[in-house]
Design a protein around this motif. Structure first.
Motif, PDB file in Angstrom:
ATOM      1  N   GLU A   1      50.184  31.888  35.043  1.00 13.42           N
ATOM      2  CA  GLU A   1      50.498  31.935  33.576  1.00 13.42           C
ATOM      3  C   GLU A   1      50.819  33.231  33.010  1.00 13.42           C
ATOM      4  O   GLU A   1      49.921  34.156  33.126  1.00 13.42           O
ATOM      5  CB  GLU A   1      49.416  31.303  32.650  1.00 13.42           C
ATOM      6  CG  GLU A   1      49.814  30.891  31.452  1.00 13.42           C
ATOM      7  CD  GLU A   1      48.879  29.986  30.677  1.00 13.42           C
ATOM      8  OE1 GLU A   1      48.484  30.280  29.429  1.00 13.42           O
ATOM      9  OE2 GLU A   1      48.295  28.971  31.495  1.00 13.42           O
ATOM     10  N   ARG A   2      51.656  33.405  32.293  1.00 18.76           N
ATOM     11  CA  ARG A   2      52.052  34.742  31.672  1.00 18.76           C
ATOM     12  C   ARG A   2      51.071  34.964  30.382  1.00 18.76           C
ATOM     13  O   ARG A   2      50.600  33.824  29.768  1.00 18.76           O
ATOM     14  CB  ARG A   2      53.620  34.772  31.315  1.00 18.76           C
ATOM     15  CG  ARG A   2      54.568  34.876  32.333  1.00 18.76           C
ATOM     16  CD  ARG A   2      55.923  35.099  31.960  1.00 18.76           C
ATOM     17  NE  ARG A   2      56.815  34.964  33.224  1.00 18.76           N
ATOM     18  CZ  ARG A   2      57.425  34.281  33.266  1.00 18.76           C
ATOM     19  NH1 ARG A   2      57.357  33.026  32.869  1.00 18.76           N
ATOM     20  NH2 ARG A   2      58.387  34.192  34.622  1.00 18.76           N
TER      21      ARG A   2
ATOM     22  N   ASP B   1      52.054  35.171  27.524  1.00 16.35           N
ATOM     23  CA  ASP B   1      52.616  34.217  26.407  1.00 16.35           C
ATOM     24  C   ASP B   1      52.418  32.863  26.548  1.00 16.35           C
ATOM     25  O   ASP B   1      52.904  31.813  25.576  1.00 16.35           O
ATOM     26  CB  ASP B   1      53.970  34.612  25.975  1.00 16.35           C
ATOM     27  CG  ASP B   1      54.923  34.331  27.230  1.00 16.35           C
ATOM     28  OD1 ASP B   1      54.498  33.743  28.171  1.00 16.35           O
ATOM     29  OD2 ASP B   1      56.244  34.563  27.098  1.00 16.35           O
TER      30      ASP B   1
ATOM     31  N   SER C   1      53.481  31.034  29.013  1.00 17.42           N
ATOM     32  CA  SER C   1      55.071  30.517  29.816  1.00 17.42           C
ATOM     33  C   SER C   1      54.209  30.406  31.449  1.00 17.42           C
ATOM     34  O   SER C   1      53.529  31.180  31.611  1.00 17.42           O
ATOM     35  CB  SER C   1      56.071  31.134  29.747  1.00 17.42           C
ATOM     36  OG  SER C   1      56.038  32.593  29.859  1.00 17.42           O
TER      37      SER C   1
ATOM     38  N   PHE D   1      55.237  30.687  35.381  1.00 12.94           N
ATOM     39  CA  PHE D   1      55.884  31.230  36.585  1.00 12.94           C
ATOM     40  C   PHE D   1      56.660  29.940  37.214  1.00 12.94           C
ATOM     41  O   PHE D   1      55.949  28.951  37.442  1.00 12.94           O
ATOM     42  CB  PHE D   1      55.306  31.918  37.748  1.00 12.94           C
ATOM     43  CG  PHE D   1      55.166  33.254  37.261  1.00 12.94           C
ATOM     44  CD1 PHE D   1      54.826  33.757  36.107  1.00 12.94           C
ATOM     45  CD2 PHE D   1      55.282  34.193  38.399  1.00 12.94           C
ATOM     46  CE1 PHE D   1      54.454  35.086  35.717  1.00 12.94           C
ATOM     47  CE2 PHE D   1      55.095  35.603  38.013  1.00 12.94           C
ATOM     48  CZ  PHE D   1      54.655  35.930  36.687  1.00 12.94           C
TER      49      PHE D   1
ATOM     50  N   HIS E   1      53.712  33.284  43.652  1.00  5.64           N
ATOM     51  CA  HIS E   1      53.665  32.276  42.645  1.00  5.64           C
ATOM     52  C   HIS E   1      52.378  31.459  42.768  1.00  5.64           C
ATOM     53  O   HIS E   1      52.398  30.495  42.991  1.00  5.64           O
ATOM     54  CB  HIS E   1      54.928  31.228  42.598  1.00  5.64           C
ATOM     55  CG  HIS E   1      55.100  30.983  43.998  1.00  5.64           C
ATOM     56  ND1 HIS E   1      55.776  31.544  44.834  1.00  5.64           N
ATOM     57  CD2 HIS E   1      54.932  29.626  44.747  1.00  5.64           C
ATOM     58  CE1 HIS E   1      55.976  30.782  46.090  1.00  5.64           C
ATOM     59  NE2 HIS E   1      55.547  29.530  45.799  1.00  5.64           N
TER      60      HIS E   1
ATOM     61  N   ASP F   1      47.886  31.664  41.061  1.00  5.87           N
ATOM     62  CA  ASP F   1      46.608  32.198  40.489  1.00  5.87           C
ATOM     63  C   ASP F   1      45.837  32.252  41.406  1.00  5.87           C
ATOM     64  O   ASP F   1      45.405  31.222  42.019  1.00  5.87           O
ATOM     65  CB  ASP F   1      46.342  31.354  39.283  1.00  5.87           C
ATOM     66  CG  ASP F   1      45.224  31.704  38.531  1.00  5.87           C
ATOM     67  OD1 ASP F   1      44.389  32.825  39.026  1.00  5.87           O
ATOM     68  OD2 ASP F   1      44.999  31.218  37.384  1.00  5.87           O
TER      69      ASP F   1
ATOM     70  N   SER G   1      47.474  36.346  36.426  1.00  6.40           N
ATOM     71  CA  SER G   1      47.505  35.129  35.688  1.00  6.40           C
ATOM     72  C   SER G   1      46.764  35.125  34.490  1.00  6.40           C
ATOM     73  O   SER G   1      45.727  35.962  34.554  1.00  6.40           O
ATOM     74  CB  SER G   1      47.151  33.922  36.628  1.00  6.40           C
ATOM     75  OG  SER G   1      47.246  32.797  35.821  1.00  6.40           O
ATOM     76  N   TYR G   2      47.029  34.612  33.271  1.00  5.81           N
ATOM     77  CA  TYR G   2      46.530  34.398  32.214  1.00  5.81           C
ATOM     78  C   TYR G   2      45.945  33.065  32.055  1.00  5.81           C
ATOM     79  O   TYR G   2      45.680  32.557  30.751  1.00  5.81           O
ATOM     80  CB  TYR G   2      46.982  35.154  31.085  1.00  5.81           C
ATOM     81  CG  TYR G   2      47.330  36.649  31.015  1.00  5.81           C
ATOM     82  CD1 TYR G   2      46.523  37.601  30.215  1.00  5.81           C
ATOM     83  CD2 TYR G   2      48.390  37.109  31.765  1.00  5.81           C
ATOM     84  CE1 TYR G   2      46.584  38.731  30.394  1.00  5.81           C
ATOM     85  CE2 TYR G   2      48.639  38.412  31.882  1.00  5.81           C
ATOM     86  CZ  TYR G   2      47.751  39.259  31.430  1.00  5.81           C
ATOM     87  OH  TYR G   2      47.859  40.838  31.476  1.00  5.81           O
TER      88      TYR G   2
ATOM     89  N   GLN H   1      48.585  36.734  24.835  1.00  7.55           N
ATOM     90  CA  GLN H   1      49.504  37.598  23.866  1.00  7.55           C
ATOM     91  C   GLN H   1      48.962  37.435  22.542  1.00  7.55           C
ATOM     92  O   GLN H   1      48.664  36.390  21.990  1.00  7.55           O
ATOM     93  CB  GLN H   1      50.978  36.855  23.859  1.00  7.55           C
ATOM     94  CG  GLN H   1      51.882  37.707  23.124  1.00  7.55           C
ATOM     95  CD  GLN H   1      52.192  38.877  23.828  1.00  7.55           C
ATOM     96  OE1 GLN H   1      52.549  38.861  25.174  1.00  7.55           O
ATOM     97  NE2 GLN H   1      52.538  39.917  23.139  1.00  7.55           N
TER      98      GLN H   1
END
Length: 687
Positions: A115-116, A118, A120, A122, A129, A131, A171-172, A218
């Protein structure tokens, strides 16, 4: 020299055995037979023999071919390729292919996708791809590593293991958040300690329960820099933890084989000091841009860094290109001779392996325009002829393996510093740490000074000169170590933005550079970055000369330090810009401004001379000289002087002591002319 099984407990012994078994310098590259029909495989094996290939990397991206659906494995095709390589005398570096989780796994567990910041996610269709904190991804990776270890540990073609590929996804997401919180609980025993370290009193960010502590996703505007620094540390540690889990599985099956993963050029995400300590060798993927005339200097920095990560132990070029790559907006091909020159440059700076990505150029997919040892046009090409010529030359240099380089100059390169310095919200948020290091490295390269890299925890006692480029973050212990180094006779060069914050990314009070004020004998009351890229201020030097500075200045006060250069224009006119301080038995030079290149080179030259450091050989501009000495993998003591002409015109050097050129076989002594892009490998122990 025979190595007994009971001796294969160290990285050095495992590497020594590797080079003995493959016959010297490792030569070859990534091989992806699953991209080609079986009738091509035999042709490839014969062409590899022709090219002098002795090591290929298999299965890097093959998870979907090895585990075709959940728990259903197909190793038959890989068995065939392993057997084929063995039949043709080619060793295998076998990879665990967890860099590319297969589509079926993503479909069953879409939550493994990273996870980005923000929020979103991948998408599937590239690489990395996953985490790394996700338990399903980890478990499935380890199962595959176990099965590969069981199946291939005793295969006669297997020479080493390659875990993953270019570790790096951040990853977030919720699994990373959970792991981050656990990592923090191990580091900070209480929330009070975390709140203090993160300065959460600022902007009212105080945490009262561990459940409130999350990844730095973010924010509305800016985010807590201490929190973000710890997240950088966590990200590197979490990926390293997974690497170690796979490594330990493979080590159990193959205790005598080297195990590595591949690093990348100027790669910020992972602390390679910590990673290299867990591997048998540093291994680098290096792709200099042929459009840059001085690309070989940045490459040289990375080569010296790789050699230094394991205290001088020989390292591996794991990937490079024979010609063009496919990652830039304009991908030009290397000119004739440049691939050979770059390969020998790596060897001169400590590499014992020259590998490429990849063996056969792909006809489809993202990297279809990335050059290979066998390009789209086939073997009847300039590139394949150069590949064959280099392979035959390297066969004669097996006794280079195991020898090392020694340095009396060290440059500090530290990932904690890199992360902290580039978090933004600073006087110059556009500062690039890697370029700051390169700027201070360049004059040493031009002067043919062999350089080691160190971090803040390294032993400095063997170095006559230590250079600290923008060493922004220093712990108390590190500051004491550098101070002690100077006290007992060392010479230290410190550039601006050094010693500013502690281990928690908290400003050190009392004037900049807080951690180094005492040893430098000077302090700054205010930072004065210059407004534009073209803005300059004039300098006057102690010897009556003139110079200039740009980008960065400081309002510096000399206490016990001698002023070597002062501002003669601008708002700081009359204030010191460069100082040198006698401290204990040593000296400390402070560059509080980004002085112009000529003055920087002169200052460093003066420090080298005062420290008694001389080049391996005096050579013209553009000619690189390095020496490798010591016990080679065959058990003999050797000394090699390596001279590389990076110029596109002939250059002459004076080889004082002489010896045998191992490439041509001729005796050399005195003046020797190197052709454009030419290489001279002088065996100083011959005869």
């Amino acid at each position: 020299m025979t190595i007994h099984p009971e001796d294969l407990r160290t990285a050095e012994a495992r590497l020594q055995q590797l080079h003995q078994r493959i016959g010297g310098i490792a030569y070859g590259g990534d091989y992806n037979p699953e991209q080609w029909p079986r009738e091509v495989w035999l042709e490839d094996a014969k062409l590899m023999q022709q090219a002098g290939v002795n090591l290929v990397t298999l299965a890097v991206f093959s998870w979907s071919r090895l585990e075709t659906s959940n728990g259903v494995f197909d190793f038959g095709w890989l068995d065939e390729v392993m057997d084929l390589m063995h039949q043709h005398g080619i060793g295998v570096d076998l990879a665990t292919p967890d860099a590319v989780p297969p589509a079926w796994l993503v479909e069953q567990h879409p939550e493994i996708m990273p996870e980005r910041p923000d929020g979103s996610i991948f998408g599937f269709g590239s690489r990395q791809h996953f985490d790394v904190s996700h338990p399903v991804y980890r478990a499935k990776s380890l199962v595959l590593a176990e099965k590969m270890g069981e199946r291939y540990a005793s295969h006669p073609a297997l020479r080493m293991w390659h875990v993953g590929n270019e570790y790096g996804p951040t990853s977030y997401g919720p699994w990373a958040e959970k792991a981050f919180r656990e990592w923090l609980q191990r580091k900070y025993s209480t929330l009070d300690e975390l709140n203090e370290a993160w300065s959460t009193a600022v902007w009212g960010q105080l945490y009262s329960d561990w459940s409130q502590v999350r990844v730095p996703a973010q924010p509305r505007t800016w985010s807590n820099p201490s929190r973000r620094l710890d997240f950088h540390r966590f990200t590197s540690d979490s990926m390293l933890e997974h690497y170690k889990a796979e490594r330990d599985i493979l080590r159990r099956h193959s205790p005598d084989l080297p195990i590595v993963t591949n690093f990348m050029r100027f790669y910020k995400t992972n602390d390679y000091w910590a990673w290299a300590a867990e591997e048998d060798a540093a291994a680098l993927d290096i792709y200099p841009d042929p459009r840059e005339e001085d690309a070989h200097i940045a490459a040289a920095l990375n080569f010296d860094l790789m050699r230094s990560l394991r205290q001088g132990q020989p390292w591996m070029v794991m990937e490079q290109a024979t010609g063009a790559v496919s990652q830039w907006s304009v991908n030009v091909s290397k000119l004739p001779g440049k691939m050979r020159l770059g390969s020998y440059q790596a060897i001169a700076q400590g590499a014992d392996s020259i590998l490429f990505f990849q063996w056969r150029q792909a006809k489809g997919g993202t990297e279809r325009y990335h050059s290979a040892m066998v390009n789209h046009a086939g073997p009847n090409t300039r590139i394949f002829r150069e590949v064959c010529e280099l392979g035959q030359e390297l066969k004669t240099l097996g006794d280079v393996t195991g020898t090392r380089s020694t340095a009396k100059v060290a440059i500090v390169f530290d990932w904690d510093c890199w992360w902290a310095l580039e978090l933004g919200n600073s006087p110059r948020s556009d500062l690039n740490y890697a370029q700051e290091v390169l700027r201070l490295y360049r004059p040493l390269f031009d002067a043919n000074i062999t350089v080691d890299f160190v971090n803040a925890n390294s032993d400095l006692s063997e170095y006559s000169l230590v250079i600290m480029p923008a060493s922004y973050l220093l712990t108390d212990q590190a500051a004491e170590r550098f101070e002690s180094y100077v006290t007992y006779g060392g010479r230290l060069v410190v550039s601006y933005l050094s010693g500013i914050v502690d281990q928690d990314n908290t400003i050190r009070l009392g004037g900049y550079p807080g951690a180094l004020r005492k040893v430098l004998g000077a302090w700054s009351e205010e930072m004065h970055p210059l407004a534009g890229d073209g803005e300059q201020v004039k300098l006057s030097t102690l010897d009556g000369g003139t110079s200039s500075a740009s980008y960065w200045t400081e309002h510096l006060h000399a206490e016990t330090a001698e002023v070597l250069a002062s501002y003669s224009s601008g708002r700081l006119a009359g204030a010191p810009a460069v100082t040198r301080n006698s401290f204990g038995q040593g000296m400390a030079l402070y560059l509080s401004a980004r002085v112009e290149d000529g003055l920087l080179a002169q200052l460093l030259h003066d420090e080298l001379r005062s420290a008694g450091v001389e080049p391996e050989l005096n050579a013209p501009t553009g000619v690189q000289v390095r020496r490798r000495t010591g016990c080679s993998a065959d058990g003999t003591n050797k000394s090699f002087l390596m001279v590389l002409n990076h110029n596109d015109a002939p250059s002459s050097v004076d080889v004082l002591d002489g010896g045998t050129d191992r490439i041509s076989g001729r005796t050399v002594q005195g003046a020797v002319e190197l052709p454009a892009n030419g290489v001279l490998i002088v065996d100083e122990t011959a005869g």
